[in-house]
Design a protein around this motif. Structure first.
Motif, mmCIF file in Angstrom:
data_model
loop_
_atom_site.group_PDB
_atom_site.id
_atom_site.type_symbol
_atom_site.label_atom_id
_atom_site.label_comp_id
_atom_site.label_asym_id
_atom_site.label_seq_id
_atom_site.Cartn_x
_atom_site.Cartn_y
_atom_site.Cartn_z
ATOM 1 N N LYS A 75 38.499 44.165 58.351
ATOM 2 C CA LYS A 75 37.981 43.811 59.676
ATOM 3 C C LYS A 75 39.000 44.182 60.747
ATOM 4 O O LYS A 75 38.664 44.574 61.853
ATOM 5 N N ARG A 76 40.262 44.054 60.383
ATOM 6 C CA ARG A 76 41.356 44.330 61.339
ATOM 7 C C ARG A 76 41.671 45.832 61.384
ATOM 8 O O ARG A 76 42.012 46.368 62.437
ATOM 9 N N SER A 95 40.484 41.169 51.253
ATOM 10 C CA SER A 95 40.146 42.561 51.595
ATOM 11 C C SER A 95 39.247 42.583 52.825
ATOM 12 O O SER A 95 39.428 43.401 53.723
ATOM 13 N N THR A 96 38.292 41.680 52.854
ATOM 14 C CA THR A 96 37.354 41.646 53.981
ATOM 15 C C THR A 96 38.102 41.368 55.288
ATOM 16 O O THR A 96 37.867 42.027 56.304
ATOM 17 N N ALA A 100 41.664 47.459 48.024
ATOM 18 C CA ALA A 100 41.165 46.257 47.337
ATOM 19 C C ALA A 100 41.757 46.173 45.927
ATOM 20 O O ALA A 100 42.088 45.087 45.438
ATOM 21 N N THR A 101 41.904 47.311 45.267
ATOM 22 C CA THR A 101 42.471 47.295 43.907
ATOM 23 C C THR A 101 43.946 46.897 43.948
ATOM 24 O O THR A 101 44.414 46.141 43.091
ATOM 25 N N LEU A 102 44.654 47.377 44.964
ATOM 26 C CA LEU A 102 46.066 46.976 45.106
ATOM 27 C C LEU A 102 46.179 45.452 45.277
ATOM 28 O O LEU A 102 47.069 44.820 44.722
ATOM 29 N N LEU A 103 45.253 44.894 46.031
ATOM 30 C CA LEU A 103 45.309 43.446 46.275
ATOM 31 C C LEU A 103 44.866 42.633 45.063
ATOM 32 O O LEU A 103 45.214 41.459 44.922
ATOM 33 N N LEU A 134 47.126 38.366 56.799
ATOM 34 C CA LEU A 134 45.712 38.687 56.553
ATOM 35 C C LEU A 134 45.344 38.566 55.076
ATOM 36 O O LEU A 134 44.224 38.176 54.737
ATOM 37 N N ILE A 135 46.282 38.923 54.192
ATOM 38 C CA ILE A 135 45.908 38.953 52.767
ATOM 39 C C ILE A 135 46.260 37.656 52.023
ATOM 40 O O ILE A 135 45.809 37.452 50.899
#
Ligand code: SF4
Length: 222
Positions: free
Chosen positions: A64-65, A59-60, A43-46, A83-84
């Motif tokens: 999930k994947r 992130s969610t 999450a921090t990377l994103l 996804l992101i």
């Protein structure tokens, strides 16, 4: 060190005032995922240069994947990108996420390492990300995570006099007591998103205004 009572007064006031405010995305993910170091890392990377709501949603979808370094390392970069999206620099970040997971699997047996030296060997991981993983994922009391908000507000308050976030981290170790280190990011990021904004900070509504030197603030509201 700055006057410890001054830092204490500001931190105690912020601790009270941020209650009920929206938490930064990585803090939310940390809370909802039982402080899982892997999810905090991803999450921090994103989150770099991305709105909180976008980071949280991306992130969610990704978790999930795939919830572990092994399952995420098996995803194609293209799928991670999809996804992101729309986090900023999603193509670069997707490559980093994949490479990071592969290294976690190959070098660290699928676990997130718990030291600064090892964390910064991961693709895309700098001191800011590593510090946040250590604080939120490993409950370290010895780290300060400095992002743009922490850097800006520490300078406005007069706690440090620095040009770059990396300098601010080192200056804050010297100017604040260690009991505040793990809280500085949460308090100042929340304040920076809601009150002490980069442009037009809301000094007129700011609960720590009496303790703030407002260094470098030219245009403010209130
Ligand atoms: S008084 Fe203004 S500059 Fe100081 S912390 Fe508050 S909003 Fe930021």
């Amino acid at each position: 060190m700055r006057n410890p009572q001054h830092v204490e007064r500001v931190m105690r006031t912020l601790g009270r005032e941020i209650t009920g405010m929206d938490l930064p995305a990585v803090e939310k993910i940390s809370e909802s995922q039982a402080e899982d170091p892997f999810q905090i890392l991803i999450a921090t990377l994103l989150s770099a240069r991305t709105q909180d709501a976008t980071t949280h949603a991306a992130s969610t979808r990704l978790f999930k994947r795939a919830r572990t370094p092994r399952s995420m390392a098996r995803l194609e970069v293209k799928e991670i990108e999809t996804l992101i999206y729309p986090v900023s620099f999603y193509r670069n970040k997707a490559r980093h996420v994949k490479a990071c997971c592969e290294m976690l699997v190959d070098r660290y047996r699928g676990r997130v390492p718990a030291s600064m030296e090892e964390l910064v060997t991961l693709p895309g991981v700098g001191r800011k990300t590593a510090n946040l993983v250590l604080i939120l994922g490993f409950k370290s009391g010895q780290n300060i995570c400095v992002d743009t908000h922490v850097h800006r507000i520490s300078n406005r308050l007069g706690w440090v006099k620095t040009r770059l976030p990396e300098e601010t981290e080192q200056a804050l170790y010297r100017s604040t007591e260690s009991r505040w280190w793990p809280l500085l990011n949460l308090y100042l990021v929340t304040w920076g998103q809601n009150v002490c904004r980069p442009v037009y900070p809301r000094c007129g509504d700011c609960a720590i205004a009496p303790d703030c030197r407002k260094i470098g603030v030219r245009r403010k509201t209130g």
